[in-house]
Scaffold this motif. Structure first.
Motif, PDB file in Angstrom:
ATOM      1  N   VAL A  31       0.831  -1.202   0.000  1.00 41.42           N
ATOM      2  CA  VAL A  31       0.000   0.000   0.000  1.00 41.42           C
ATOM      3  C   VAL A  31       0.868   1.254   0.000  1.00 41.42           C
ATOM      4  N   SER A  32       1.818   1.326   0.912  1.00 43.61           N
ATOM      5  CA  SER A  32       2.632   2.532   1.089  1.00 43.61           C
ATOM      6  C   SER A  32       3.494   2.865  -0.120  1.00 43.61           C
ATOM      7  N   PHE A  33       4.144   1.859  -0.674  1.00 41.73           N
ATOM      8  CA  PHE A  33       5.120   2.110  -1.737  1.00 41.73           C
ATOM      9  C   PHE A  33       4.545   2.014  -3.140  1.00 41.73           C
ATOM     10  N   ASN A  34       3.362   1.452  -3.272  1.00 45.14           N
ATOM     11  CA  ASN A  34       2.825   1.258  -4.625  1.00 45.14           C
ATOM     12  C   ASN A  34       1.406   1.790  -4.790  1.00 45.14           C
ATOM     13  N   LEU A  35       0.460   1.264  -4.035  1.00 42.53           N
ATOM     14  CA  LEU A  35      -0.927   1.676  -4.243  1.00 42.53           C
ATOM     15  C   LEU A  35      -1.149   3.153  -3.944  1.00 42.53           C
ATOM     16  N   ALA A  36      -0.474   3.665  -2.939  1.00 41.13           N
ATOM     17  CA  ALA A  36      -0.647   5.078  -2.578  1.00 41.13           C
ATOM     18  C   ALA A  36      -0.137   6.012  -3.668  1.00 41.13           C
ATOM     19  N   GLN A  37       0.651   5.497  -4.592  1.00 39.59           N
ATOM     20  CA  GLN A  37       1.192   6.308  -5.680  1.00 39.59           C
ATOM     21  C   GLN A  37       0.233   6.410  -6.874  1.00 39.59           C
ATOM     22  N   ILE A  38      -0.814   5.604  -6.860  1.00 38.69           N
ATOM     23  CA  ILE A  38      -1.785   5.597  -7.958  1.00 38.69           C
ATOM     24  C   ILE A  38      -2.806   6.705  -7.754  1.00 38.69           C
ATOM     25  N   THR A  39      -3.069   7.444  -8.804  1.00 37.80           N
ATOM     26  CA  THR A  39      -4.157   8.410  -8.832  1.00 37.80           C
ATOM     27  C   THR A  39      -5.238   7.791  -9.713  1.00 37.80           C
ATOM     28  N   SER A  40      -6.323   7.378  -9.105  1.00 40.22           N
ATOM     29  CA  SER A  40      -7.329   6.625  -9.857  1.00 40.22           C
ATOM     30  C   SER A  40      -7.824   7.392 -11.079  1.00 40.22           C
ATOM     31  N   GLU A  41      -7.950   8.690 -10.959  1.00 39.93           N
ATOM     32  CA  GLU A  41      -8.464   9.510 -12.068  1.00 39.93           C
ATOM     33  C   GLU A  41      -7.578   9.429 -13.307  1.00 39.93           C
ATOM     34  N   ASN A  42      -6.274   9.308 -13.094  1.00 44.41           N
ATOM     35  CA  ASN A  42      -5.336   9.309 -14.220  1.00 44.41           C
ATOM     36  C   ASN A  42      -4.785   7.931 -14.580  1.00 44.41           C
ATOM     37  N   ASP A  43      -4.748   7.022 -13.606  1.00 46.27           N
ATOM     38  CA  ASP A  43      -3.978   5.795 -13.789  1.00 46.27           C
ATOM     39  C   ASP A  43      -4.801   4.519 -13.925  1.00 46.27           C
ATOM     40  N   LEU A  44      -6.114   4.636 -13.844  1.00 44.39           N
ATOM     41  CA  LEU A  44      -6.953   3.435 -13.890  1.00 44.39           C
ATOM     42  C   LEU A  44      -8.083   3.591 -14.904  1.00 44.39           C
ATOM     43  N   PRO A  45      -8.531   2.471 -15.459  1.00 45.79           N
ATOM     44  CA  PRO A  45      -9.718   2.545 -16.318  1.00 45.79           C
ATOM     45  C   PRO A  45     -10.949   2.902 -15.480  1.00 45.79           C
ATOM     46  N   GLU A  46     -11.916   3.490 -16.101  1.00 40.37           N
ATOM     47  CA  GLU A  46     -13.127   3.953 -15.419  1.00 40.37           C
ATOM     48  C   GLU A  46     -13.757   2.861 -14.561  1.00 40.37           C
ATOM     49  N   SER A  47     -13.776   1.642 -15.056  1.00 42.69           N
ATOM     50  CA  SER A  47     -14.444   0.541 -14.362  1.00 42.69           C
ATOM     51  C   SER A  47     -13.779   0.154 -13.038  1.00 42.69           C
ATOM     52  N   LEU A  48     -12.550   0.585 -12.806  1.00 37.58           N
ATOM     53  CA  LEU A  48     -11.829   0.208 -11.588  1.00 37.58           C
ATOM     54  C   LEU A  48     -11.685   1.351 -10.583  1.00 37.58           C
ATOM     55  N   LYS A  49     -12.001   2.551 -10.985  1.00 36.42           N
ATOM     56  CA  LYS A  49     -11.750   3.721 -10.133  1.00 36.42           C
ATOM     57  C   LYS A  49     -12.460   3.641  -8.793  1.00 36.42           C
ATOM     58  N   LEU A  50     -13.732   3.344  -8.782  1.00 40.82           N
ATOM     59  CA  LEU A  50     -14.489   3.311  -7.526  1.00 40.82           C
ATOM     60  C   LEU A  50     -13.994   2.195  -6.615  1.00 40.82           C
ATOM     61  N   ARG A  51     -13.752   1.023  -7.173  1.00 41.70           N
ATOM     62  CA  ARG A  51     -13.232  -0.092  -6.366  1.00 41.70           C
ATOM     63  C   ARG A  51     -11.892   0.266  -5.747  1.00 41.70           C
ATOM     64  N   PHE A  52     -11.019   0.863  -6.536  1.00 44.86           N
ATOM     65  CA  PHE A  52      -9.701   1.241  -6.018  1.00 44.86           C
ATOM     66  C   PHE A  52      -9.829   2.307  -4.938  1.00 44.86           C
ATOM     67  N   ASP A  53     -10.632   3.319  -5.196  1.00 35.21           N
ATOM     68  CA  ASP A  53     -10.809   4.384  -4.203  1.00 35.21           C
ATOM     69  C   ASP A  53     -11.388   3.845  -2.900  1.00 35.21           C
ATOM     70  N   ASN A  54     -12.338   2.919  -2.996  1.00 36.34           N
ATOM     71  CA  ASN A  54     -12.904   2.302  -1.790  1.00 36.34           C
ATOM     72  C   ASN A  54     -11.847   1.492  -1.035  1.00 36.34           C
ATOM     73  N   LEU A  55     -11.034   0.771  -1.767  1.00 41.07           N
ATOM     74  CA  LEU A  55      -9.956  -0.004  -1.133  1.00 41.07           C
ATOM     75  C   LEU A  55      -8.995   0.931  -0.410  1.00 41.07           C
ATOM     76  N   MET A  56      -8.578   1.987  -1.083  1.00 46.11           N
ATOM     77  CA  MET A  56      -7.632   2.916  -0.459  1.00 46.11           C
ATOM     78  C   MET A  56      -8.252   3.599   0.757  1.00 46.11           C
ATOM     79  N   GLU A  57      -9.523   3.900   0.694  1.00 46.61           N
ATOM     80  CA  GLU A  57     -10.202   4.501   1.849  1.00 46.61           C
ATOM     81  C   GLU A  57     -10.191   3.541   3.034  1.00 46.61           C
ATOM     82  N   SER A  58     -10.303   2.250   2.751  1.00 40.03           N
ATOM     83  CA  SER A  58     -10.286   1.264   3.845  1.00 40.03           C
ATOM     84  C   SER A  58      -8.936   1.227   4.556  1.00 40.03           C
ATOM     85  N   PHE A  59      -7.877   1.674   3.878  1.00 40.44           N
ATOM     86  CA  PHE A  59      -6.541   1.701   4.480  1.00 40.44           C
ATOM     87  C   PHE A  59      -6.285   2.987   5.267  1.00 40.44           C
ATOM     88  N   ARG A  60      -7.273   3.869   5.312  1.00 43.63           N
ATOM     89  CA  ARG A  60      -7.117   5.159   6.005  1.00 43.63           C
ATOM     90  C   ARG A  60      -8.110   5.307   7.156  1.00 43.63           C
TER      91      ARG A  60
END
Length: 104
Positions: A31-60
């Motif tokens: 999470v710290s070294f890789n996932l936190a570096q992803i910006t869902s708006e720029n780095d992910l396809p539309e279909s994955l943005k919400l899932r990724f954002d929800n996952l990252m929110e769970s880590f905070r």
């Protein structure tokens, strides 16, 4: 939109998850070294943005105390089942972004 960076960071997160050490430490590193570096708006396809954002929110979810960071504090509070679910979601996101990447 270029998903190459998102794919690379998810791949490296998987690499962290399969390295040596305890599961909590591997997940914190992923999470710290890789996932936190992803910006869902720029780095992910539309279909994955919400899932990724929800996952990252769970880590905070837990505020850190003393010298532990936000991700470590939260992941330390996870049960074994919650850690397993987080790892499975990371693997699932990687699998899905790989399918999108193949289509490009």
């Amino acid at each position: 939109m270029s998903i190459s960076y998102g794919w690379e960071k998810l791949y490296l997160a998987i690499d962290c998850l399969t390295s040596e050490g305890d599961q909590t430490g591997r997940l914190v590193d992923a999470v710290s070294f890789n996932l936190a570096q992803i910006t869902s708006e720029n780095d992910l396809p539309e279909s994955l943005k919400l899932r990724f954002d929800n996952l990252m929110e769970s880590f905070r979810a837990v505020q850190p105390t003393q010298n532990e960071g936000l991700f470590r504090a939260t992941i330390n509070s996870f049960s074994a089942m919650e850690r397993k679910a987080a790892v499975e979601e990371i693997i699932s996101l990687y699998t899905e972004i790989s399918k999108h990447r193949e289509l490009i």
